[in-house]
Design a protein around this motif. Structure first.
Motif, short mmCIF file in Angstrom:
data_model
loop_
_atom_site.label_atom_id
_atom_site.label_comp_id
_atom_site.label_asym_id
_atom_site.label_seq_id
_atom_site.Cartn_x
_atom_site.Cartn_y
_atom_site.Cartn_z
N ASP A 92 -14.73 -10.26 -11.60
CA ASP A 92 -14.63 -10.89 -9.65
C ASP A 92 -13.47 -10.73 -9.05
O ASP A 92 -12.31 -11.23 -9.69
N GLY A 93 -13.71 -10.63 -7.81
CA GLY A 93 -12.42 -10.48 -6.86
C GLY A 93 -11.31 -9.08 -7.13
O GLY A 93 -10.29 -8.98 -5.97
N TRP A 94 -11.36 -8.60 -8.51
CA TRP A 94 -10.73 -7.56 -8.73
C TRP A 94 -10.94 -6.11 -8.81
O TRP A 94 -12.16 -5.96 -9.54
N GLY A 95 -10.95 -5.25 -8.39
CA GLY A 95 -11.52 -4.02 -7.86
C GLY A 95 -10.25 -3.11 -8.84
O GLY A 95 -9.58 -3.26 -9.41
N ALA A 96 -10.87 -1.57 -8.77
CA ALA A 96 -10.05 -0.71 -9.86
C ALA A 96 -10.67 0.43 -8.96
O ALA A 96 -11.75 0.91 -8.07
N SER A 97 -9.71 1.34 -8.73
CA SER A 97 -9.98 2.95 -7.99
C SER A 97 -10.11 4.03 -9.60
O SER A 97 -10.01 4.45 -10.23
N GLY B 240 -3.62 0.50 3.70
CA GLY B 240 -4.43 0.64 2.55
C GLY B 240 -3.76 1.58 1.08
O GLY B 240 -3.40 1.66 0.77
N LEU B 241 -5.34 1.43 0.57
CA LEU B 241 -5.27 1.22 -1.05
C LEU B 241 -5.68 3.01 -1.79
O LEU B 241 -4.46 3.51 -2.34
N LEU B 242 -6.60 2.70 -1.46
CA LEU B 242 -7.18 4.65 -1.64
C LEU B 242 -7.34 5.31 -0.42
O LEU B 242 -7.87 6.58 -0.93
N ASP B 243 -6.94 4.78 0.93
CA ASP B 243 -7.07 5.95 1.37
C ASP B 243 -5.33 6.33 1.44
O ASP B 243 -5.34 7.50 3.08
N GLY B 244 -4.33 6.81 1.10
CA GLY B 244 -3.66 7.30 0.75
C GLY B 244 -2.42 6.76 1.65
O GLY B 244 -1.11 7.33 1.74
N THR B 245 -2.46 5.84 2.32
CA THR B 245 -1.49 4.84 3.20
C THR B 245 -0.81 4.40 2.73
O THR B 245 0.10 3.95 3.82
N GLY B 246 -0.90 3.69 1.89
CA GLY B 246 -0.65 2.73 0.86
C GLY B 246 1.00 3.33 0.68
O GLY B 246 1.25 3.69 0.24
#
Length: 247
Positions: free
Chosen positions: A54-59, A141-147
């Motif tokens: 919980d609270g942790w995601g992954a790409s 952003g983590l997944l949108d390429g701006t991070g």
């Protein structure tokens, strides 16, 4: 880029910084990785099957999950309970599917602040390959390429050796400046195990404002220099008068 690896500064520090104020803990969701699943000893729930803590995601999640290891994996497993697990190529690519990530809720990256991410990292006794880990802080952003990852720590740069079957406590420390490009952006924590993978537990994040000393304006410097020169002339004159009186 300012980097502080382990507990030692390896990059530029703030000009005039006089140290950090009392550490302010930033709340993380499920930093002890216990919430999310009720598991028997040895049970592993992979991320691609919805098993990330919980609270942790992954790409992607194919190399991540929530795990309740046994004494065959960690001698002190009872002290840790559930842990996060990641096994992949590291955090250098935000598209890497084997990376646990958490967006720090309600917090954006602050200027003139010392960030300290501390957590336990475990090297599995029965790992299928060499042990390695990478942890990092990312702004944007983590997944949108701006991070962009602005601070990173690996097993090679931590200065800490974690023996198979044990956990070691590591800290990634980073000081922001007054004009860093990522200020005001959302803050993400990234965790990945490389080679044989790594377990993660007891994550904590502190954000301590730095006390920055004021730097005098150029005109003030000029007045100070003139003043020092005047004091020096007075001292020299007094010494000459004293020498004449003794003659």
């Amino acid at each position: 880029m300012h980097k502080i690896i382990g507990a030692a500064i390896a990059g530029a520090a703030l000009l005039g910084a006089a140290g950090a104020a009392n550490a302010a803990t930033v709340a993380l969701e499920n930093g002890n990785f216990n919430a999310g699943w009720s598991q028997a000893d040895g049970d592993f729930r992979p991320g691609h099957a919805g098993g990330n803590p919980d609270g942790w995601g992954a790409s992607g999640g194919s190399g991540t999950g929530h795990w309740n290891p046994t004494v065959a994996d960690f001698a002190n497993e009872a002290a840790h309970g559930g842990v996060g697990w990641a096994h992949g190529a590291g955090i250098s690519s935000v598209a890497n599917g084997a990376m646990l990530a958490q967006k720090v809720a309600g917090h954006t990256i602050q200027a003139n602040t010392r960030y300290t991410l501390t957590l336990d990292v475990g090297s599995q006794m029965r790992a299928s390959g060499p042990f390695g880990f990478e942890i990092g802080l990312l702004g944007g952003g983590l997944l949108d390429g701006t991070g962009a990852i602005f601070a990173e720590l690996t097993n090679a740069t931590s200065g800490i050796t974690i023996a198979p079957g044990t956990f070691g406590t590591v800290s990634l420390v980073f000081e922001t400046g007054a004009n860093d490009a990522f200020l005001g952006q959302e803050l993400f924590i990234l965790l990945s195990g490389t080679n044989g993978g790594a377990a993660f537990d007891n994550a904590m994040l502190d954000a301590s404002p730095l006390s920055v000393s004021a730097v005098p304006e150029p005109a003030t410097w000029a007045m100070m220099i003139v003043g020092f020169g005047g004091v020096g002339s007075m001292v020299r004159s007094a010494r000459r008068r004293g020498a004449v009186g003794l003659a």
